[in-house]
Motif scaffolding. Structure first.
Motif, PDB file in Angstrom:
ATOM      1  N   THR A 121       0.847  -1.193   0.000  1.00 31.27           N
ATOM      2  CA  THR A 121       0.000   0.000   0.000  1.00 31.27           C
ATOM      3  C   THR A 121       0.883   1.243   0.000  1.00 31.27           C
ATOM      4  O   THR A 121       1.818   1.346   0.804  1.00 31.27           O
ATOM      5  N   TYR A 122       0.587   2.169  -0.916  1.00 32.44           N
ATOM      6  CA  TYR A 122       1.354   3.401  -1.072  1.00 32.44           C
ATOM      7  C   TYR A 122       0.458   4.611  -0.849  1.00 32.44           C
ATOM      8  O   TYR A 122      -0.769   4.528  -1.013  1.00 32.44           O
ATOM      9  N   HIS A 123       1.080   5.716  -0.489  1.00 32.66           N
ATOM     10  CA  HIS A 123       0.365   7.000  -0.480  1.00 32.66           C
ATOM     11  C   HIS A 123       0.978   7.858  -1.570  1.00 32.66           C
ATOM     12  O   HIS A 123       2.204   8.004  -1.659  1.00 32.66           O
ATOM     13  N   GLU A 145      -4.172  13.809  -3.672  1.00 32.91           N
ATOM     14  CA  GLU A 145      -3.633  12.724  -2.859  1.00 32.91           C
ATOM     15  C   GLU A 145      -4.528  11.492  -2.953  1.00 32.91           C
ATOM     16  O   GLU A 145      -5.740  11.609  -3.156  1.00 32.91           O
ATOM     17  N   TRP A 146      -3.905  10.330  -2.799  1.00 34.77           N
ATOM     18  CA  TRP A 146      -4.648   9.088  -2.871  1.00 34.77           C
ATOM     19  C   TRP A 146      -3.843   7.975  -2.203  1.00 34.77           C
ATOM     20  O   TRP A 146      -2.661   8.104  -1.961  1.00 34.77           O
ATOM     21  N   ASP A 147      -4.521   6.864  -1.914  1.00 34.44           N
ATOM     22  CA  ASP A 147      -3.882   5.637  -1.463  1.00 34.44           C
ATOM     23  C   ASP A 147      -3.959   4.631  -2.600  1.00 34.44           C
ATOM     24  O   ASP A 147      -4.962   4.550  -3.315  1.00 34.44           O
ATOM     25  N   GLU A 148      -2.899   3.865  -2.761  1.00 37.93           N
ATOM     26  CA  GLU A 148      -2.781   2.943  -3.892  1.00 37.93           C
ATOM     27  C   GLU A 148      -2.350   1.580  -3.374  1.00 37.93           C
ATOM     28  O   GLU A 148      -1.295   1.446  -2.752  1.00 37.93           O
ATOM     29  N   THR A 149      -3.159   0.557  -3.603  1.00 39.39           N
ATOM     30  CA  THR A 149      -2.882  -0.795  -3.114  1.00 39.39           C
ATOM     31  C   THR A 149      -2.605  -1.732  -4.283  1.00 39.39           C
ATOM     32  O   THR A 149      -3.369  -1.774  -5.256  1.00 39.39           O
ATOM     33  N   GLY A 183      -9.131   7.956  -3.298  1.00 41.31           N
ATOM     34  CA  GLY A 183      -8.838   9.287  -2.776  1.00 41.31           C
ATOM     35  C   GLY A 183     -10.004  10.211  -3.034  1.00 41.31           C
ATOM     36  O   GLY A 183     -10.972   9.834  -3.715  1.00 41.31           O
ATOM     37  N   VAL A 223       3.471   2.706   2.410  1.00 39.87           N
ATOM     38  CA  VAL A 223       2.848   2.866   3.721  1.00 39.87           C
ATOM     39  C   VAL A 223       2.856   1.566   4.499  1.00 39.87           C
ATOM     40  O   VAL A 223       3.081   1.535   5.717  1.00 39.87           O
TER      41      VAL A 223
END
Length: 242
Positions: free
Chosen positions: A50-52, A62-66, A85, A236
């Motif tokens: 998981t990344y931000h 901004e977003w979260d990326e899995t 996001g 993350v």
């Protein structure tokens, strides 16, 4: 070599040569420590990263990326990528012939491309000083257009990298790309990325992405390049299956 391929090769050579020879155009390209080659990672169904992400200039996005492995075997690897996001959302499936060898996936943003031959996102085993340069035919599913991209990678040394997921020993990689999105009014997008790959998680832990293009009339008038990307992506969390 056809005329188009030759022009792409000359453009890439000029871009890479200017950035590598002058030195001042490559932030972060310091002399990292050397070390042993890095083998391809083992991949299991259920592995998850998981990344931000953050992109933008005056107004940030901004977003979260899995990234989650949903299939792995002799036939290849499938990874589901999910973005969430306030203004960014969606999912796609990336496929790899082997670790680092992408047959379907993205290059710059959240697009999906099908590559005629595998794109070497990572050419394992990785070693400081290693380089590779590919011209790859692809089909962009978002624009429904076929083209050819050029991607050049140079592996630097080892760095100690701090991320929200912790500290990692990571190989620094400089990536230059020339995309196939040229139009009558603008030139192709030129990408200049810095990626840190950490063997401990079998993936990147930090990515700094910058991209730009020239509007053809502006270039004649001496106007600067148009910024197309200014992204920071950081790990993350990482979960190994089982």
């Amino acid at each position: 070599m056809n005329a188009r391929h030759g022009l792409a090769a000359r453009s890439c050579a000029l871009l890479v040569g200017a950035l590598l020879v002058t030195g001042c155009a490559i932030p972060g390209a310091g002399s990292g420590a050397s070390g042993p080659p890095v083998a391809a990672p083992s991949v299991q169904v259920g592995d998850r990263w998981t990344y931000h992400g953050r992109d933008g200039f005056r107004v940030g996005v901004e977003w979260d990326e899995t990234h989650e492995v949903i299939a792995a075997g002799p036939a290849g690897i499938s990874v589901r990528v999910t973005l969430a996001g306030p203004t960014v959302s969606g999912s796609r499936i990336e496929t790899l012939a082997a670790p680092g060898q992408v047959t379907t996936g993205s290059l710059m943003d959240i697009e999906t491309r099908r590559f005629a031959t595998p794109l070497a996102r990572y050419a394992f085993p990785l070693s400081p000083g290693q380089t590779w340069n590919q011209f790859v035919d692809d089909f962009n599913e978002g624009t429904a257009k076929a083209g050819q991209i050029n991607r050049y990678v140079r592996v630097g040394g080892w760095d100690r990298v701090s991320t929200p997921a912790g500290m990692f020993d990571a190989l620094r990689m400089r990536v230059f790309m020339r995309l196939d999105d040229e139009e009558f009014w603008r030139g192709p997008t030129q990408c200049n990325y810095l990626v840190w790959y950490a063997p401990a998680v079998g993936a990147s832990v930090r990515e700094e992405k910058s991209a730009e293009y020239w509007e053809k009339s502006d270039r004649r008038d001496g106007v600067g390049a148009m910024r197309a990307q200014n992204t920071l992506l950081q790990l993350v969390s990482f979960t190994r299956a089982g």
